[in-house]
Design a protein around this motif. Structure first.
Motif, short mmCIF file in Angstrom:
data_model
loop_
_atom_site.label_atom_id
_atom_site.label_comp_id
_atom_site.label_asym_id
_atom_site.label_seq_id
_atom_site.Cartn_x
_atom_site.Cartn_y
_atom_site.Cartn_z
N ALA A 176 0.79 -1.72 -0.19
CA ALA A 176 0.07 0.60 0.20
C ALA A 176 0.73 1.24 0.53
CB ALA A 176 -1.00 -0.09 1.12
N MET A 177 1.94 1.14 0.57
CA MET A 177 2.34 2.15 1.06
C MET A 177 3.61 2.77 -0.50
SD MET A 177 4.89 2.03 4.31
CE MET A 177 5.99 2.55 4.44
N LEU A 179 2.60 1.88 -4.18
CA LEU A 179 2.01 1.65 -4.69
C LEU A 179 0.97 3.46 -3.86
CD1 LEU A 179 -0.37 -0.84 -4.96
CD2 LEU A 179 0.71 -0.59 -6.57
N GLN A 180 0.92 3.98 -3.40
CA GLN A 180 0.88 5.21 -3.01
C GLN A 180 1.82 6.32 -3.30
OE1 GLN A 180 -2.11 6.17 -2.26
NE2 GLN A 180 -1.41 8.21 -2.45
N GLU A 181 2.70 6.51 -2.78
CA GLU A 181 4.18 6.62 -2.87
C GLU A 181 4.84 6.79 -5.20
OE1 GLU A 181 8.90 6.49 -2.32
OE2 GLU A 181 7.98 6.34 -0.78
N SER A 183 2.17 5.87 -7.09
CA SER A 183 1.32 6.79 -7.89
C SER A 183 1.21 8.85 -7.57
CB SER A 183 -0.09 6.38 -7.37
OG SER A 183 -0.36 6.75 -6.13
N ASN A 184 2.07 9.04 -6.43
CA ASN A 184 1.62 10.31 -6.58
C ASN A 184 2.93 10.88 -6.83
OD1 ASN A 184 -0.20 10.13 -4.52
ND2 ASN A 184 0.53 9.71 -3.03
N GLU A 189 -2.40 7.29 -11.71
CA GLU A 189 -3.67 5.56 -11.10
C GLU A 189 -2.63 4.60 -10.08
OE1 GLU A 189 -7.13 4.11 -12.68
OE2 GLU A 189 -7.89 6.15 -13.55
N VAL A 190 -3.09 3.92 -9.23
CA VAL A 190 -2.91 3.19 -8.49
C VAL A 190 -2.48 2.08 -9.11
CG1 VAL A 190 -2.46 1.91 -6.16
CG2 VAL A 190 -2.78 4.43 -6.20
#
Length: 274
Positions: A176-177, A179-181, A183-184, A189-190
């Motif tokens: 999750a960390m 994918l979020q980092e 995608s930002n 998109e993730v």
């Protein structure tokens, strides 16, 4: 992610209640380590039968006794399975905070196994061959392991893989960390991240999160655990950073612009070199 340990650990008043049996187990297992003389005898062996014969006189006797066809990989698997069996038994007897500490040790192998299955799925390798190469300490339920390579190698397939399988694994928070980092950073998109980023970069990112998380946990425990295990994890972080740098040579990650952005994000935020 691991919760913050609370209270004091290892006090004289309750040490035997919580950890006495585990300590006795570990002391017994430590006495089964191969001695210098055992290693010397093994180096003198000329055949695998000689190796088996020498190991039969050690604590590995039961592990190698059932081997009918001797191969180097078979002997290695027997030794690893012995270690894994003992580790899992210690884990079943452990209470907090030792239980979480032991879980952390298995997370690296879980990451390795997931990356192996993903990489194998992209190259079209047989699932049974991949499962045979997975480390026993990082195994999930067989149904979970077999489902990882079955997703389609496209954006929707990878999104479904994370949402239905990886999110429920112990290393799910690290995914999750990442994918979020990612995608930002990529402005996308993730669900597109795993498809667009190389597997080895994903693996390096997950190992980074694991090292940092494990290091923070042992520091919260304090005492000799923080001192000894903290130093081990710092060396592990340095090794990871050096490998990332060496492997980036000749790739876009070694370009001047990428060094301070993409490659820098892969380095663990702990270590003697940090």
């Amino acid at each position: 992610m691991a919760s913050t340990p609370s209270g004091t650990h290892g006090g004289m008043a309750d040490f035997n209640i919580h950890h006495g049996f585990i300590e006795a187990l570990i002391r017994g297992m430590r006495s089964s380590f191969l001695a210098d003389s055992d290693y010397h005898h093994i180096t003198q062996c000329e055949t695998l039968e000689d190796v088996k014969l020498n190991m039969s006189e050690t604590d590995y006797a039961d592990a190698v006794s059932d081997l009918t066809v001797l191969t180097p990989s078979g002997l290695q698997s027997a030794a690893i399975n012995k270690l894994v069996t003992e580790f899992k038994y210690v884990r079943t007897q452990a209470v907090e905070p030792l239980a979480t500490f032991l879980d952390f040790i298995t997370y690296e192998y879980m990451i390795e196994n997931i990356m192996l299955l993903l990489k194998g799925a992209l190259s079209g390798r047989d699932i049974n061959e991949l499962l045979a190469q997975c480390h026993p300490l990082g195994m999930f339920k067989e149904s979970t392991m077999r489902s990882i390579p079955t997703f389609e190698a496209n954006a929707k397939g990878f999104a479904d893989l994370y949402q239905t399988v990886l999110v429920d694994t112990p290393v799910g928070p690290y995914f999750a960390m990442f994918l979020q980092e990612s995608s930002n950073a990529m402005g996308g998109e993730v669900r597109n991240v795993i498809e667009e980023v190389e597997i080895e970069i994903i693996k390096s990112s997950l190992i980074k999160y694991w090292i940092e998380d494990f290091y923070q946990y042992v520091q919260k425990l304090g005492g000799e655990t923080a001192e000894i295990m903290g130093d081990i994890l710092m060396v592990r972080a340095d090794t990871n950073a050096i490998n990332i740098t060496l492997n980036s040579f000749g790739t876009p990650l070694n370009e001047p612009v990428m060094r301070t952005s993409d490659r820098k994000r892969l380095y663990p935020a702990v270590g003697h070199l940090y």
